[in-house]
Write a protein that holds these residues in place. Structure first.
Motif, mmCIF file in Angstrom:
data_model
loop_
_atom_site.group_PDB
_atom_site.id
_atom_site.type_symbol
_atom_site.label_atom_id
_atom_site.label_comp_id
_atom_site.label_asym_id
_atom_site.label_seq_id
_atom_site.Cartn_x
_atom_site.Cartn_y
_atom_site.Cartn_z
ATOM 1 N N SER A 190 19.461 119.029 7.997
ATOM 2 C CA SER A 190 19.069 118.194 7.202
ATOM 3 C C SER A 190 19.492 118.326 5.673
ATOM 4 N N VAL A 191 20.870 118.654 5.613
ATOM 5 C CA VAL A 191 21.398 119.252 4.585
ATOM 6 C C VAL A 191 22.035 118.537 3.374
ATOM 7 N N GLY A 192 21.523 117.314 3.306
ATOM 8 C CA GLY A 192 22.267 116.524 2.540
ATOM 9 C C GLY A 192 22.962 115.130 2.909
ATOM 10 N N LEU A 193 23.052 114.357 2.033
ATOM 11 C CA LEU A 193 23.795 113.050 2.325
ATOM 12 C C LEU A 193 24.971 112.918 1.263
ATOM 13 N N ILE A 194 25.728 112.070 1.845
ATOM 14 C CA ILE A 194 27.108 112.039 1.112
ATOM 15 C C ILE A 194 27.549 110.590 1.269
#
Lengths: 413, 129
Positions: A254-258
């Motif tokens: 759960s390391v970011g959304l782009i």
């Protein structure tokens, strides 16, 4: 086949549904909504937890309920929608190329376009975790889809890397389904998700959260057998000697959304290096006239309520543009100043109130002031955290005589 | 009698008020930090019996998707969450289902009903899943 529309909306998640609805309600006759999946609603369909729409409707909906409410509202209008329809290109003069099983490849000529494609999850390759390549490494949203829609549990002993909201939500969800979540590891020294999710998803189930930690190795041949986690220093570099092996069969990321902007780039739309989404004005218009952008394709928002708010603005203004292609108006820059990591929108065009979404650069756990210059305008807050977006509204009347760029600064009081 | 201090983060809305409570003899002496009345109610309830809405899924036959999302129609005691999960584990429903349909009444004696949170149409026969 060639179609024509006043307003075409790409994507039917919360931003797209609201944009289509409001374009229609603002007088656009032919509103077309294009969705690549087989049903409307986007990611809301798999977000089965509650907490949606509290600000917008004052009701605590689950994701599917929130989607269903918007879909029902839309079904009462003449908005047309096409499912299983993938948009493959968008030109600056607003000709959309799409493909679906019924019509093959076709074009839509639209007077205005709303981009509402949302975002993607950053995968393992996006953070370069060393180690083997076994099965059992999933992004949190993929695991969410497996559990909530397809009915599969991705694993029994789980480590979560990253403390974004989806990771926290999935830590709880997997625990309820009988998996053991061994911990959530966050490289930053503050959590990525909302405080309420730390409380109700982790603390409620005694799932530990380790800040300033990251996964430095994935082990396992066929299947994940465990991960090595390490503490990191202030520069986020792993500290030698702090490595610890944790046995598990699943690693959730759960390391970011782009923001998903392939179409935007193809249309020549300028993107912001901080939001990774189109640079827009307060009307949600991008640098290409007649193309608007809203929701998580613009910048990743914390709450669906904010996504819907931008969808409303984009839909309304896209309808206005479709009716009378707007004259080239002036616009000024909105600049992220001191202690501001992210600011949306990036321009102001004197059409509407300016609703600013702000992320601070670092946690400030004491009273602070958000200054809007050159206006003599300040908003006070008791604290600010990068994981909790700040929303402030500046009325159009206050801005009408401004000629120089607007700058937003956060200062401690 | 000593004053006991407790700290809560309200989970009622996204603001997440940080609430400090002082207790004397298990009685609330002061509640501070809550921006609205709901925060105070939340803390009083947390002290008595923490309550949560449960959202989960139930297995579904004859629909496009394998799982139907459901929720409790009101908060239930936190300590009963796993018991309710267990009760729902072996249930299998048949499509169609409408959003807000009551799937189970008074689940595990909590007084809460389990509601469907989306419409799930019946998939045409012969169509493979």
């Amino acid at each position: 086949m060639r179609m024509e529309a006043d307003v075409t909306v790409i994507g039917s998640g919360p931003a797209g549904l609201v944009a289509a609805l409001h374009a229609y309600e603002s007088g656009a006759k032919h509103v077309l909504l294009l969705e690549r999946e087989e049903e409307l609603g986007g990611i809301l369909k798999q977000c089965i937890h509650n907490g949606f729409g509290l600000e917008q409707f004052k009701i605590d909906y689950t994701g599917p309920e929130y989607a269903e409410r918007l879909i029902e509202e839309m079904e009462r209008t003449d908005v047309r929608y096409l499912l299983n329809t993938m948009v493959i290109a968008l030109s600056p003069d607003r000709i959309i190329t799409a493909v679906n099983p019924d019509s093959g490849v076709f074009k839509v000529k639209s007077r205005s376009v709303v981009l509402a494609m949302g975002c993607r999850e950053r995968p393992r390759g996006g953070i370069n975790i060393p180690g083997t390549r076994p099965a059992g490494v999933y992004t949190a949203g993929v695991a969410q889809r497996f559990v909530n829609i397809d009915g599969y549990l991705p694993g029994k002993e789980v480590v979560v890397l990253g403390s974004g909201d989806i990771g926290l939500i999935m830590a709880r969800r997997l625990t309820l389904e009988g998996a053991q979540v061994k911990g959530v590891y966050e490289i930053m020294n503050y959590p990525g998700g909302l405080k309420r999710n730390i409380v109700q998803c982790l603390n409620d189930f005694s799932i530990p959260l380790y800040l300033s930690h990251t996964v430095t190795e994935i082990r396992g041949n066929e299947r994940v057998e465990g991960v090595v986690v390490s503490r990191v220093d202030e520069k986020m570099q792993p500290i030698a000697g702090s490595e610890q092996f944790i046995a598990c069969d699943t690693l959730l990321l759960s390391v970011g959304l782009i923001p998903e902007n392939e179409l935007s780039k193809g249309a020549g739309i300028k993107l912001s290096p901080t939001t990774n989404g189109p640079i827009t004005t307060e009307t949600m218009e991008t640098a290409v006239p007649g193309i608007f952008s809203c929701g998580n394709v613009s910048t990743v928002f914390d709450l669906v309520d904010y996504v819907a708010e931008t969808g409303m603005t984009a839909g309304r203004n896209a309808a206005r543009f479709a009716k009378a292609s707007k004259k080239e108006g002036k616009s000024i820059e909105v600049i992220a100043g001191e202690n501001v990591r992210m600011l949306f929108p990036q321009r102001y065009s004197f059409e509407d109130d300016l609703i600013l979404f702000i992320r601070c650069a670092k946690p400030i756990e004491r009273p602070l002031r958000i200054d809007i210059s050159p206006l003599d305008m300040h908003f006070k807050r008791l604290y600010a955290r990068p994981n909790e977006m700040i929303r402030v509204k500046v009325l159009k009347d206050r801005l009408k005589d401004i000629t120089e760029p607007i700058e937003v600064n956060i200062t401690e009081r | 009698m000593d004053i006991e201090k407790k700290h809560f983060t309200c989970v009622i809305c996204p603001i997440g008020c940080e609430i400090d409570v002082e207790l004397q003899d298990s009685n609330v002496v002061s509640i501070e930090g809550s921006k609205c009345a709901k925060g105070k109610e939340f803390v009083s309830q947390e002290l008595k019996e923490p309550m949560r809405i449960l959202t989960t899924t139930i297995r579904m036959k004859g629909a496009k998707w394998a799982m139907l999302p459901v929720r409790t129609d009101k908060p239930i005691p936190k300590r009963l969450l796993f018991m309710v999960m267990k009760e729902l584990q072996n249930i299998e429903l048949k499509a169609p289902v409408q959003m807000s349909d009551v799937i189970i009444r008074d689940i595990a004696g909590t007084g809460a009903n389990i509601l469907a949170t989306r419409n799930m149409k019946k998939e045409r026969e012969g169509k493979s899943v």
